[in-house]
Write an enzyme that holds these catalytic residues in place. Structure first.
Site, PDB file in Angstrom:
ATOM      1  N   GLU A   1     -31.551  -9.913 -17.818  1.00 20.02           N
ATOM      2  CA  GLU A   1     -32.643 -10.828 -17.322  1.00 20.02           C
ATOM      3  C   GLU A   1     -33.971 -10.557 -17.418  1.00 20.02           C
ATOM      4  O   GLU A   1     -34.606  -9.340 -17.716  1.00 20.02           O
ATOM      5  CB  GLU A   1     -32.486 -10.843 -15.702  1.00 20.02           C
ATOM      6  CG  GLU A   1     -31.005 -11.391 -15.088  1.00 20.02           C
ATOM      7  CD  GLU A   1     -30.903 -11.588 -13.733  1.00 20.02           C
ATOM      8  OE1 GLU A   1     -31.469 -12.675 -13.337  1.00 20.02           O
ATOM      9  OE2 GLU A   1     -30.849 -10.645 -12.914  1.00 20.02           O
TER      10      GLU A   1
ATOM     11  N   GLU B   1     -28.114 -20.465 -15.241  1.00 23.77           N
ATOM     12  CA  GLU B   1     -28.031 -20.100 -13.937  1.00 23.77           C
ATOM     13  C   GLU B   1     -28.624 -20.898 -13.047  1.00 23.77           C
ATOM     14  O   GLU B   1     -29.892 -21.326 -13.132  1.00 23.77           O
ATOM     15  CB  GLU B   1     -28.857 -18.760 -13.654  1.00 23.77           C
ATOM     16  CG  GLU B   1     -28.685 -17.982 -12.367  1.00 23.77           C
ATOM     17  CD  GLU B   1     -29.110 -16.925 -12.073  1.00 23.77           C
ATOM     18  OE1 GLU B   1     -29.737 -16.215 -12.953  1.00 23.77           O
ATOM     19  OE2 GLU B   1     -29.120 -16.177 -10.721  1.00 23.77           O
TER      20      GLU B   1
ATOM     21  N   ASP C   1     -24.912  -8.793  -9.566  1.00 24.71           N
ATOM     22  CA  ASP C   1     -26.197  -9.401 -10.101  1.00 24.71           C
ATOM     23  C   ASP C   1     -27.141  -7.873  -9.712  1.00 24.71           C
ATOM     24  O   ASP C   1     -26.816  -7.360  -8.992  1.00 24.71           O
ATOM     25  CB  ASP C   1     -26.596 -10.465  -8.923  1.00 24.71           C
ATOM     26  CG  ASP C   1     -27.535 -11.356  -9.491  1.00 24.71           C
ATOM     27  OD1 ASP C   1     -28.088 -11.019 -10.497  1.00 24.71           O
ATOM     28  OD2 ASP C   1     -27.937 -12.507  -8.959  1.00 24.71           O
TER      29      ASP C   1
ATOM     30  N   ASN D   1     -25.557 -18.228  -7.574  1.00 23.19           N
ATOM     31  CA  ASN D   1     -25.622 -16.804  -6.612  1.00 23.19           C
ATOM     32  C   ASN D   1     -24.898 -17.071  -5.195  1.00 23.19           C
ATOM     33  O   ASN D   1     -24.938 -17.986  -4.567  1.00 23.19           O
ATOM     34  CB  ASN D   1     -27.070 -16.763  -6.459  1.00 23.19           C
ATOM     35  CG  ASN D   1     -27.888 -16.419  -7.704  1.00 23.19           C
ATOM     36  OD1 ASN D   1     -27.712 -15.255  -7.914  1.00 23.19           O
ATOM     37  ND2 ASN D   1     -28.655 -17.398  -8.211  1.00 23.19           N
TER      38      ASN D   1
ATOM     39  N   GLU E   1     -22.262 -15.280  -9.029  1.00 24.50           N
ATOM     40  CA  GLU E   1     -23.258 -13.792  -9.165  1.00 24.50           C
ATOM     41  C   GLU E   1     -23.395 -13.221  -7.925  1.00 24.50           C
ATOM     42  O   GLU E   1     -23.622 -13.813  -7.035  1.00 24.50           O
ATOM     43  CB  GLU E   1     -24.516 -14.292 -10.009  1.00 24.50           C
ATOM     44  CG  GLU E   1     -24.520 -14.958 -11.338  1.00 24.50           C
ATOM     45  CD  GLU E   1     -25.953 -15.020 -11.960  1.00 24.50           C
ATOM     46  OE1 GLU E   1     -26.821 -14.695 -11.206  1.00 24.50           O
ATOM     47  OE2 GLU E   1     -25.970 -15.266 -13.201  1.00 24.50           O
TER      48      GLU E   1
HETATM   49  P1  C2E Z   1     -31.831 -13.660  -9.484  1.00 23.13           P
HETATM   50  O1  C2E Z   1     -30.644 -14.094  -9.094  1.00 23.13           O
HETATM   51  O2  C2E Z   1     -32.059 -12.199 -10.005  1.00 23.13           O
HETATM   52  O3  C2E Z   1     -32.631 -14.454 -10.235  1.00 23.13           O
HETATM   53  C1  C2E Z   1     -33.526 -14.555 -11.330  1.00 23.13           C
HETATM   54  C2  C2E Z   1     -34.892 -14.410 -11.026  1.00 23.13           C
HETATM   55  O4  C2E Z   1     -35.656 -14.202 -12.029  1.00 23.13           O
HETATM   56  C3  C2E Z   1     -35.155 -15.843 -10.700  1.00 23.13           C
HETATM   57  O5  C2E Z   1     -36.291 -15.971  -9.612  1.00 23.13           O
HETATM   58  C4  C2E Z   1     -35.827 -16.326 -11.887  1.00 23.13           C
HETATM   59  O6  C2E Z   1     -36.820 -17.480 -11.858  1.00 23.13           O
HETATM   60  C5  C2E Z   1     -36.517 -15.191 -12.314  1.00 23.13           C
HETATM   61  N1  C2E Z   1     -36.721 -14.896 -13.571  1.00 23.13           N
HETATM   62  C6  C2E Z   1     -35.922 -15.477 -14.619  1.00 23.13           C
HETATM   63  N2  C2E Z   1     -36.584 -14.951 -15.803  1.00 23.13           N
HETATM   64  C7  C2E Z   1     -37.753 -14.379 -15.522  1.00 23.13           C
HETATM   65  C8  C2E Z   1     -38.884 -13.678 -16.470  1.00 23.13           C
HETATM   66  O7  C2E Z   1     -38.745 -13.828 -17.621  1.00 23.13           O
HETATM   67  N3  C2E Z   1     -39.656 -13.277 -15.913  1.00 23.13           N
HETATM   68  C9  C2E Z   1     -39.871 -12.990 -14.458  1.00 23.13           C
HETATM   69  N4  C2E Z   1     -40.965 -12.546 -13.787  1.00 23.13           N
HETATM   70  N5  C2E Z   1     -38.986 -13.741 -13.628  1.00 23.13           N
HETATM   71  C10 C2E Z   1     -38.003 -14.275 -14.330  1.00 23.13           C
HETATM   72  P2  C2E Z   1     -35.940 -17.003  -8.295  1.00 23.13           P
HETATM   73  O8  C2E Z   1     -35.651 -18.395  -8.829  1.00 23.13           O
HETATM   74  O9  C2E Z   1     -37.416 -16.926  -7.641  1.00 23.13           O
HETATM   75  O10 C2E Z   1     -34.951 -16.484  -7.739  1.00 23.13           O
HETATM   76  C11 C2E Z   1     -35.270 -15.249  -7.099  1.00 23.13           C
HETATM   77  C12 C2E Z   1     -34.002 -14.748  -6.184  1.00 23.13           C
HETATM   78  O11 C2E Z   1     -33.565 -15.667  -5.062  1.00 23.13           O
HETATM   79  C13 C2E Z   1     -32.803 -14.628  -7.187  1.00 23.13           C
HETATM   80  O12 C2E Z   1     -32.844 -13.602  -7.921  1.00 23.13           O
HETATM   81  C14 C2E Z   1     -31.604 -14.843  -6.140  1.00 23.13           C
HETATM   82  O13 C2E Z   1     -31.330 -13.357  -5.639  1.00 23.13           O
HETATM   83  C15 C2E Z   1     -32.111 -15.579  -5.060  1.00 23.13           C
HETATM   84  N6  C2E Z   1     -31.676 -16.973  -5.332  1.00 23.13           N
HETATM   85  C16 C2E Z   1     -32.206 -17.886  -6.151  1.00 23.13           C
HETATM   86  N7  C2E Z   1     -31.317 -19.222  -5.983  1.00 23.13           N
HETATM   87  C17 C2E Z   1     -30.268 -18.625  -4.873  1.00 23.13           C
HETATM   88  C18 C2E Z   1     -29.228 -19.449  -4.377  1.00 23.13           C
HETATM   89  O14 C2E Z   1     -28.788 -20.463  -4.873  1.00 23.13           O
HETATM   90  N8  C2E Z   1     -28.786 -18.646  -3.576  1.00 23.13           N
HETATM   91  C19 C2E Z   1     -28.651 -17.325  -3.041  1.00 23.13           C
HETATM   92  N9  C2E Z   1     -27.849 -16.848  -2.143  1.00 23.13           N
HETATM   93  N10 C2E Z   1     -29.848 -16.882  -3.746  1.00 23.13           N
HETATM   94  C20 C2E Z   1     -30.526 -17.310  -4.413  1.00 23.13           C
HETATM   95 CA    CA Z   2     -28.570 -14.225  -9.888  1.00 18.60          CA
END
Ligand code: C2E
Ligand code: CA
Length: 418
Positions: free
Chosen positions: A364, A186, A307, A245, A277
């Site tokens: 996830e 992802e 998602d 995403n 997603e």
């Molecule tokens: P999401 O799509 O639900 O992505 C999963 C989030 O969970 C990611 O945080 C990832 O780093 C984190 N994660 C993965 N495995 C674990 C784990 O084992 N434990 C914990 N505590 N966290 C874990 P991230 O990278 O901070 O992204 C947060 C949210 O920001 C994403 O949730 C998504 O909704 C948004 N996001 C990230 N990248 C993009 C993007 O390119 N475009 C858009 N529109 N939204 C994005």
């Molecule tokens: Ca996602």
């Protein structure tokens, strides 16, 4: 079993004695007993905090809920077990209330408490403490940028020689099957901010959305993800499936599907490498024209994933409306699932529903061995989380893939040599 300290709040002398004996039978000898909330507070004040507090809900005078409130404020118990002769819904409601106050709820016991159920809760406490997966409050977001901070990203507003889009970089988190096979990655945006350093999306994505720049960001992320896929194809002969995403507002656009297909064609990749997603949003308006576009994407082989399944207002309904091929179960349902029967019930239910609807499931936020084993016990979904790997820069992911392959190869050779 590490020696535990436990407080029992129970005003029925017989039940109190029975619980005490059950604890002793489980090698728990440091036991504080109290027949009222006042006595429990006094014991804790004199003897210090405990690992686990077993709270009877119904008492004469202040009840178990007031002890729960006290424990949440004083942090004098690491975890609580709820005890009551009321029906399940009251026990579940009390457990929910305790969790809302930041307490780690091991589970609940209906009276008279069964020795087996108590032993299982004590064991799950030990397991969770060992693998450090107890429910800790989510970490605070250190920084939140405003719309003004993201203004330089307005289309056509370059900063000096560097196109600001270059500051938005992609980190990639692997998704694997339960036997460890890499199934894809992802793409997660990071902002390499000139002043604040590398920022996670929580600090800026809202501002980017409000400022109206989410679209250029998404197309940029799609490009970075497809670039990675092509790079892996060049190195290993097969493109890496990637997920990006997509904000719901883009799904509403009439030409979105055609633009995605054109982008895939530009990279020379089959549509099947891409998963979109989409976070469910009650505001998402999908007309027949958009539905036609989404269906076309699916017919070409693109995957469409819902998602954070289970957290939106109406996403079961959305699941029936849109041609989803995958659902993602969020970390909130997975963390410490082994110790929380309600969470495993939610995950197990989602897996059964997905199987019947022919949907792929990605679980996830799998952080620990304990979570991983709990997922394994329920079925065979795709897994993503820190237990497998954290999100990482493209170069690190390519190294990670290579290392895994050489380990797999070595174990295959070792098997063949036997
Ligand atoms: P999401 O799509 O639900 O992505 C999963 C989030 O969970 C990611 O945080 C990832 O780093 C984190 N994660 C993965 N495995 C674990 C784990 O084992 N434990 C914990 N505590 N966290 C874990 P991230 O990278 O901070 O992204 C947060 C949210 O920001 C994403 O949730 C998504 O909704 C948004 N996001 C990230 N990248 C993009 C993007 O390119 N475009 C858009 N529109 N939204 C994005
Ligand atoms: Ca996602």
């Amino acid at each position: 079993m590490r020696s535990l300290s436990v407080l029992i709040l129970e005003d029925n002398a017989f039940q109190l004695m029975a619980l005490h004996q059950m604890l002793n039978a489980n090698q728990v000898f440091s036991v504080l007993t109290a027949s009222s909330v006042e006595a429990a507070k006094e014991s804790l004040a004199n003897r210090g905090g405990v690992d686990i507090a077993i709270c009877d809900l119904q008492m004469d005078g202040p009840d178990g809920l007031s002890l729960i409130r006290f424990l949440a404020a004083s942090r004098q118990a690491r975890a609580v077990i709820i005890l009551s002769s009321n029906d399940r819904s009251v026990l579940d409601g009390a457990a929910h209330l305790a969790r809302e106050q930041g307490l780690w709820v091991l589970g609940s016991l209906q009276k008279p408490a069964s020795a087996t159920a108590l032993r299982e809760l004590l064991e799950s406490y030990q397991e969770c403490v060992q693998c450090e997966c107890e429910q800790v409050p989510a970490t605070q977001v250190a920084l939140r940028l405003s719309q003004e901070d993201v203004r330089p990203f307005a289309p056509g507003q370059g900063v000096g020689d560097t196109a600001p889009l270059d500051q938005w970089i992609a980190h990639f988190q692997p998704k694997v099957s339960l036997d460890g096979t890499l199934l894809g990655a992802e793409a997660l945006v990071r902002w390499q901010h000139p002043r604040h350093g590398l920022l996670a999306p929580d600090s800026f994505i809202e501002a980017v959305e409000y400022a109206g720049f989410i679209e250029p960001l998404t197309w940029h992320m799609l490009e970075l993800a497809l670039q990675l896929s092509v790079r892996v194809q060049r190195e290993r002969g097969k493109p890496l499936p990637v997920a990006v995403n997509i904000p719901p507002s883009m799904i509403e656009q009439e030409h979105f599907a055609a633009q995605v297909l054109a982008l895939l064609a530009r990279f020379g990749l089959p549509a099947s490498v891409l998963t979109l997603e989409v976070v469910e949003s009650p505001a998402l308006q999908v007309s027949t024209v958009h539905l036609e576009g989404l269906l076309r994407l699916r017919m070409q082989g693109c995957h469409l994933s819902i998602d954070d399944f289970g957290t939106g207002a109406s996403n079961i309904q959305r699941l029936l409306q849109l041609p989803f091929s995958e659902l993602k179960i969020p970390a909130a349902f997975v963390r410490c699932m082994a110790a929380d029967g309600r969470k495993s019930a939610v995950v197990a239910g989602a897996l059964i529903m997905a199987r019947k609807m022919n949907l792929n499931v990605v679980v996830e936020g799998v952080e620990t061995d304990c979570d991983y084993r709990a997922v394994q016990a329920l079925g065979r979904p795709t897994v993503q989380g820190h237990f497998i790997a954290r999100p990482m820069a493209e170069a690190d992911l390519l190294r990670w893939i290579k290392q895994r392959e050489s380990v797999e190869l070595r174990s295959t050779h070792a098997l063949a040599d036997r």
